[in-house]
Write a protein that holds these residues in place. Structure first.
Motif, mmCIF file in Angstrom:
data_model
loop_
_atom_site.group_PDB
_atom_site.id
_atom_site.type_symbol
_atom_site.label_atom_id
_atom_site.label_comp_id
_atom_site.label_asym_id
_atom_site.label_seq_id
_atom_site.Cartn_x
_atom_site.Cartn_y
_atom_site.Cartn_z
ATOM 1 N N LYS A 523 0.814 -1.220 0.000
ATOM 2 C CA LYS A 523 0.000 0.000 0.000
ATOM 3 C C LYS A 523 0.846 1.268 0.000
ATOM 4 C CE LYS A 523 -3.914 -2.086 2.485
ATOM 5 N NZ LYS A 523 -4.747 -2.027 3.708
ATOM 6 N N LYS A 524 2.135 1.135 0.292
ATOM 7 C CA LYS A 524 3.016 2.307 0.330
ATOM 8 C C LYS A 524 3.494 2.716 -1.067
ATOM 9 C CE LYS A 524 4.789 1.424 4.996
ATOM 10 N NZ LYS A 524 6.014 1.179 5.828
ATOM 11 N N VAL A 525 3.246 1.850 -2.044
ATOM 12 C CA VAL A 525 3.659 2.173 -3.415
ATOM 13 C C VAL A 525 2.866 3.381 -3.910
ATOM 14 C CG1 VAL A 525 3.644 1.352 -5.815
ATOM 15 C CG2 VAL A 525 4.328 -0.193 -3.957
ATOM 16 N N ALA A 526 3.549 4.303 -4.574
ATOM 17 C CA ALA A 526 2.902 5.527 -5.059
ATOM 18 C C ALA A 526 1.708 5.212 -5.946
ATOM 19 C CB ALA A 526 3.917 6.375 -5.827
ATOM 20 N N ARG A 527 0.576 5.857 -5.675
ATOM 21 C CA ARG A 527 -0.657 5.761 -6.464
ATOM 22 C C ARG A 527 -1.349 4.396 -6.401
ATOM 23 N NH1 ARG A 527 -1.233 10.212 -9.763
ATOM 24 N NH2 ARG A 527 0.631 11.491 -10.033
ATOM 25 N N LEU A 528 -0.852 3.508 -5.542
ATOM 26 C CA LEU A 528 -1.511 2.214 -5.395
ATOM 27 C C LEU A 528 -2.513 2.312 -4.252
ATOM 28 C CD1 LEU A 528 0.232 -1.227 -5.829
ATOM 29 C CD2 LEU A 528 -1.729 -0.942 -4.320
ATOM 30 N N GLY A 529 -3.750 2.657 -4.588
ATOM 31 C CA GLY A 529 -4.780 2.882 -3.591
ATOM 32 C C GLY A 529 -5.485 1.611 -3.153
ATOM 33 N N GLY A 530 -6.547 1.815 -2.374
ATOM 34 C CA GLY A 530 -7.284 0.698 -1.788
ATOM 35 C C GLY A 530 -7.870 -0.247 -2.821
ATOM 36 N N LYS A 531 -8.396 0.324 -3.915
ATOM 37 C CA LYS A 531 -9.019 -0.513 -4.941
ATOM 38 C C LYS A 531 -7.980 -1.377 -5.642
ATOM 39 C CE LYS A 531 -12.713 -1.848 -7.005
ATOM 40 N NZ LYS A 531 -13.833 -2.414 -6.243
ATOM 41 N N ALA A 532 -6.850 -0.778 -6.006
ATOM 42 C CA ALA A 532 -5.789 -1.533 -6.674
ATOM 43 C C ALA A 532 -5.246 -2.617 -5.752
ATOM 44 C CB ALA A 532 -4.665 -0.604 -7.120
ATOM 45 N N PHE A 533 -5.134 -2.294 -4.461
ATOM 46 C CA PHE A 533 -4.654 -3.303 -3.500
ATOM 47 C C PHE A 533 -5.648 -4.454 -3.394
ATOM 48 C CE2 PHE A 533 -4.445 -5.132 0.787
ATOM 49 C CZ PHE A 533 -3.100 -5.484 0.838
ATOM 50 N N GLU A 534 -6.934 -4.132 -3.319
ATOM 51 C CA GLU A 534 -7.966 -5.178 -3.230
ATOM 52 C C GLU A 534 -7.881 -6.115 -4.425
ATOM 53 O OE1 GLU A 534 -12.768 -5.083 -2.702
ATOM 54 O OE2 GLU A 534 -11.948 -4.232 -4.549
ATOM 55 N N GLN A 535 -7.743 -5.535 -5.631
ATOM 56 C CA GLN A 535 -7.748 -6.325 -6.856
ATOM 57 C C GLN A 535 -6.478 -7.164 -7.025
ATOM 58 O OE1 GLN A 535 -10.533 -6.222 -9.224
ATOM 59 N NE2 GLN A 535 -11.281 -5.416 -7.289
ATOM 60 N N SER A 536 -5.337 -6.670 -6.519
ATOM 61 C CA SER A 536 -4.047 -7.292 -6.825
ATOM 62 C C SER A 536 -3.459 -8.161 -5.721
ATOM 63 C CB SER A 536 -3.025 -6.207 -7.171
ATOM 64 O OG SER A 536 -2.803 -5.362 -6.050
ATOM 65 N N ALA A 537 -3.774 -7.852 -4.485
ATOM 66 C CA ALA A 537 -3.044 -8.448 -3.356
ATOM 67 C C ALA A 537 -3.027 -9.972 -3.374
ATOM 68 C CB ALA A 537 -3.633 -7.946 -2.038
ATOM 69 N N GLY A 538 -4.157 -10.593 -3.710
ATOM 70 C CA GLY A 538 -4.230 -12.049 -3.685
ATOM 71 C C GLY A 538 -3.357 -12.715 -4.726
ATOM 72 N N PHE A 539 -2.956 -11.964 -5.758
ATOM 73 C CA PHE A 539 -2.157 -12.536 -6.846
ATOM 74 C C PHE A 539 -0.669 -12.222 -6.699
ATOM 75 C CE2 PHE A 539 -6.419 -11.517 -8.507
ATOM 76 C CZ PHE A 539 -6.846 -12.806 -8.824
ATOM 77 N N LEU A 540 -0.318 -11.384 -5.720
ATOM 78 C CA LEU A 540 1.078 -11.012 -5.480
ATOM 79 C C LEU A 540 1.628 -11.854 -4.340
ATOM 80 C CD1 LEU A 540 0.664 -7.129 -5.735
ATOM 81 C CD2 LEU A 540 1.788 -8.628 -7.417
ATOM 82 N N ARG A 541 2.754 -12.493 -4.556
ATOM 83 C CA ARG A 541 3.345 -13.396 -3.563
ATOM 84 C C ARG A 541 4.589 -12.764 -2.942
ATOM 85 N NH1 ARG A 541 -0.832 -15.345 -5.003
ATOM 86 N NH2 ARG A 541 -1.159 -17.277 -6.153
ATOM 87 N N ILE A 542 4.774 -13.025 -1.647
ATOM 88 C CA ILE A 542 5.986 -12.583 -0.958
ATOM 89 C C ILE A 542 6.616 -13.818 -0.321
ATOM 90 C CG2 ILE A 542 6.899 -11.203 0.940
ATOM 91 C CD1 ILE A 542 4.650 -9.189 0.371
ATOM 92 N N LYS A 543 7.752 -14.236 -0.891
ATOM 93 C CA LYS A 543 8.451 -15.422 -0.396
ATOM 94 C C LYS A 543 9.203 -15.094 0.889
ATOM 95 C CE LYS A 543 7.483 -17.676 -4.278
ATOM 96 N NZ LYS A 543 6.562 -18.822 -4.322
ATOM 97 N N ASN A 544 9.123 -16.012 1.845
ATOM 98 C CA ASN A 544 9.868 -15.879 3.110
ATOM 99 C C ASN A 544 9.597 -14.550 3.797
ATOM 100 O OD1 ASN A 544 11.224 -18.400 2.543
ATOM 101 N ND2 ASN A 544 12.509 -17.248 1.105
ATOM 102 N N GLY A 545 8.337 -14.099 3.736
ATOM 103 C CA GLY A 545 7.964 -12.834 4.360
ATOM 104 C C GLY A 545 7.568 -13.000 5.817
ATOM 105 N N ASP A 546 7.065 -11.909 6.399
ATOM 106 C CA ASP A 546 6.679 -11.922 7.814
ATOM 107 C C ASP A 546 5.452 -12.780 8.066
ATOM 108 O OD1 ASP A 546 8.756 -10.172 8.126
ATOM 109 O OD2 ASP A 546 7.503 -8.364 8.147
ATOM 110 N N ASN A 547 4.538 -12.822 7.104
ATOM 111 C CA ASN A 547 3.291 -13.570 7.262
ATOM 112 C C ASN A 547 3.276 -14.715 6.249
ATOM 113 O OD1 ASN A 547 0.632 -14.526 7.282
ATOM 114 N ND2 ASN A 547 -0.240 -12.497 7.662
#
Length: 708
Positions: A523-547
């Motif tokens: 969400k800290k990425v410039a211009r990436l608002g709530g709607k874009a996060f809702e649409q994209s988050a499930g398809f973006l993977r973070i390997k070996n992350g905190d969660n």
């Protein structure tokens, strides 16, 4: 007609599912997001069904837009009556709408318009009434300086009548019906082009005839291409006598001289107005259907190609082979970064094969190479044979990789931005190596039309093709998921809700701040608002992350639900992930709410069992017959290993290790009727084929998979 009823009448989808899907689309939700994360709202519609709703919605909106335009024009002409408006409002297709509008459409100067200016419309009406006894005397009353005789008066009246006939919807629809059912498409070679070398590939269509409604898409597109290149002439034909008779039966009610004039007007209307227009319309409709079929073939092939088996994160030595210019070698690390590049010259005219073997061996040791990728272009077979002569210290798999589109990538802005200090040969070699590691991540950088798996892709509607191919790429990218910390901007741009600009912003943020540690940081990425996060988050993977859930397809909006499930079974989320026995015992009915139903719950459990599972198979090495180096080495009856490199409606093409691919015609695919080629073969499938026929002059090879 309203949007919902329009779509309902043209699909098998329930009204509620359509209504809810349209609401989501109007909220700027993407098809992958709706299909994956809004199953309860849509009634578990898949991407194909949602895509159908999108297509029908666009058709309806185009129809409504045209209606507004037509109504405005009719108002300006002061001809819009309440009946006419009602008729237009009730119209549910563009063809009917255009037929209604046709009589009011502003025309160029026509014979009928000239006749009207000469005062002949009353005579035309009297003829159409078919009640005049002395037609010659009546016609003589309409002579003037512009109309010199009764014959000219009757001719002018016939022009007006022909125009009226042309504008009659019932007559137009009857001819459309005959064209749809009975039209043939025939071709003739232009005599002066018969010996033209370029025309020979269309030799089958020098003298051809076939029912237009049954002609396969590939054949129609080939015929139309041959016509556009001015090798053949194409005609659409029906039984003209039958068509004229049906027209006369609808109009003529008498046997007097008026009937004779109407009969002449009918013939004129058919020959000059109706048939040219409607036969072109019929061909256009056939072309549209052929386009859809060809685009369908292309999208299926593209999907298979993009979801092709990746080798994974391996150290790869990639070779772009060549003769005179040498073989360009690059060494890549597990992330596809360029470590080293140079050129070797093992083939003619230099023949420095000993030096090449030493170099490849030393580079393999120095960079701990685990696999070798060889481009399948010029000198590919010779390079593969060279590699097989090398005794590596460690086991190294060797793959022959399709070069299709590599040159397009190497000269692109994307390639220049990635490798500003290297020339196109290095970039092309890198592309070959990277597409072995991950075909999807690399091929999204290339215009899909350049990948070489289409069927007449340059002849179909280009806007429809682009739309379909973009949707296919989007589907594949979101099906697999994307590692946000390693993905290129090209790959990220196809993630649901992202697009090119946000993709660049993600890469910029990553370069400036380092890797993303959790999905919240996105969400800290410039211009990436709530709607874009809702649409994209499930398809973006973070390997070996905190969660641990961040490396899964579980959407962040469902994290509290997963936390509750874990708590209820007395486990940490990390302990629950991959614990199939525990997950199978969970009573999902306990967690059903107004917004979360069994489809979503089952998806969550499935994802927790195998989080972030790549749906693709793993790449397998393959070897061609080493004795086959050119088409002249083939003979009938040979059994050869090959790889399916293109699929069409009429069969599939197989690479047997030479320049020319062989065709397995649909009739030679199996010992049963083949309705869909894709049900029998897949792109890049490894197969054994039998050589049936070789035409060296035309460079054509006929193969069979039905030889047992």
């Amino acid at each position: 007609m309203h949007l919902i009823s329009y779509i309902t009448s043209r699909s098998q989808i329930s009204e509620k599912s359509i209504q809810n899907t349209i609401e989501l689309l109007n909220e700027d939700c993407t098809i992958p997001f709706i299909s994956r994360y809004r199953k309860e709202k849509t009634g578990n519609l898949d991407e194909i069904e949602i895509g159908q709703i999108v297509q029908l919605k666009e058709q309806f909106e185009a129809l409504e837009k045209r209606k507004v335009s037509v109504l405005k024009i009719l108002e300006e002409q002061n001809v819009l009556t309440s009946d006419l408006k009602q008729k237009i409002d009730k119209t549910d297709d563009l063809t009917t709408l255009e037929d209604i509008y046709l009589p009011y459409k502003k025309k160029r100067k026509t014979k009928a318009e000239t006749a009207r200016k000469n005062g002949l419309e009353p005579l035309a009406k009297m003829i159409m009434s078919q009640r005049i006894n002395d037609l010659d005397y009546t016609a003589s009353k309409y002579t003037s300086n512009e109309v010199e005789s009764s014959e000219k008066a009757l001719e002018g009246a016939r022009f007006i009548i022909a125009e009226w006939i042309n504008e009659r919807t019932d007559i137009r629809n009857n001819i459309r019906y005959q064209l749809e059912r009975f039209a043939t498409i025939s071709t003739k070679i232009i005599k002066s082009k018969k010996e033209d070398e370029k025309a020979q590939k269309f030799k089958d269509y020098f003298d051809w005839s076939e029912n237009l409604s049954r002609i396969p898409s590939h054949r129609l597109l080939a015929i139309l291409r041959a016509e556009s290149e001015d090798f053949i002439r194409v005609k659409i034909e029906i039984d003209n006598e039958r068509a004229l008779q049906k027209m006369e039966d609808r109009i003529i009610r008498s046997q007097n001289k008026c009937a004779e004039q109407i009969e002449l007007a009918v013939a004129d209307a058919y020959k000059r107005l109706l048939y040219p227009s409607l036969s072109n319309e019929a061909l256009s409709i056939a072309k549209e259907k052929a386009d859809e079929a060809a685009i369908g073939v292309f999208t299926k092939n593209l999907q298979q190609l993009l979801l092709g088996a990746p080798l994974g994160e391996k150290r790869i030595l990639a070779i772009d082979p060549g003769f005179r210019s040498g073989c360009k070698i690059v060494c890549l690390n597990e992330q596809g970064d360029l470590l080293h590049n140079e050129t070797i010259f093992p083939h003619p005219p230099q023949n420095r094969d000993t030096d090449a073997i030493k170099k490849i061996s030393s580079l393999s040791d120095a960079y701990k190479i685990e696999a070798i990728a060889i481009g399948n272009g010029t000198a590919s077979r010779e390079t593969e044979q060279l590699i097989k002569r090398i005794h590596f210290k460690n086991e190294i798999e060797v793959f022959v990789v399709s070069e299709a589109g590599a040159s397009i990538y190497s000269a692109s802005k994307i390639a220049r931005d990635e490798f500003p200090d290297y020339d196109v040969t290095v970039r092309g070699s890198v592309s070959i190596g990277r597409r072995l590691a991950d075909p999807l991540a690399e091929l999204v950088k290339i215009d899909a039309k350049s990948i070489g798996v289409g069927q007449y892709q340059h002849d179909v509607d280009q806007s429809k093709l682009k739309k379909s191919l973009d949707a296919t790429v989007e589907h594949c990218v979101n099906k697999v998921g994307v590692n946000i910390n390693t993905a290129s901007a090209s790959l990220l741009s196809y993630v649901s809700g992202i697009g090119p600009k946000l993709a660049e912003n993600i890469v910029t943020y990553r370069n400036e701040n380092g890797s993303f540690s959790d999905r919240k940081t996105i969400k800290k990425v410039a211009r990436l608002g709530g709607k874009a996060f809702e649409q994209s988050a499930g398809f973006l993977r973070i390997k070996n992350g905190d969660n641990p859930l961040d490396d899964s397809a579980v959407h962040p909006e469902q994290y509290p639900l997963v936390k509750k499930i874990a708590k209820d079974v007395g486990k940490n989320i990390s302990d629950l992930i991959g614990n199939s026995s525990e997950l199978k015992q969970i009573d999902l009915n306990k967690y059903i709410t107004d917004t979360v139903g069994l489809p979503t719950l089952k998806d969550i459990i499935s994802e927790l069992e195998k989080p972030g599972l790549d749906p693709r198979k793993k790449a397998k090495a393959f070897s061609f017959n080493q004795n086959i180096k050119s088409i002249t080495d083939l003979h009938e009856g040979q059994l050869l290993p090959g790889i399916v490199n293109n699929i069409t409606n009429f069969g599939c093409f197989v690479d047997v290790g030479i320049k020319e691919s062989g065709l397995v015609h649909v009739s030679n695919l199996a010992n049963t009727f083949v309705k869909d080629v894709n049900e029998h073969v897949a792109l890049h499938q490894q197969v054994i084929v039998k050589v049936l026929e070789i035409d060296v002059n035309r460079k054509r090879i006929q193969l069979s998979m039905n030889y047992k």
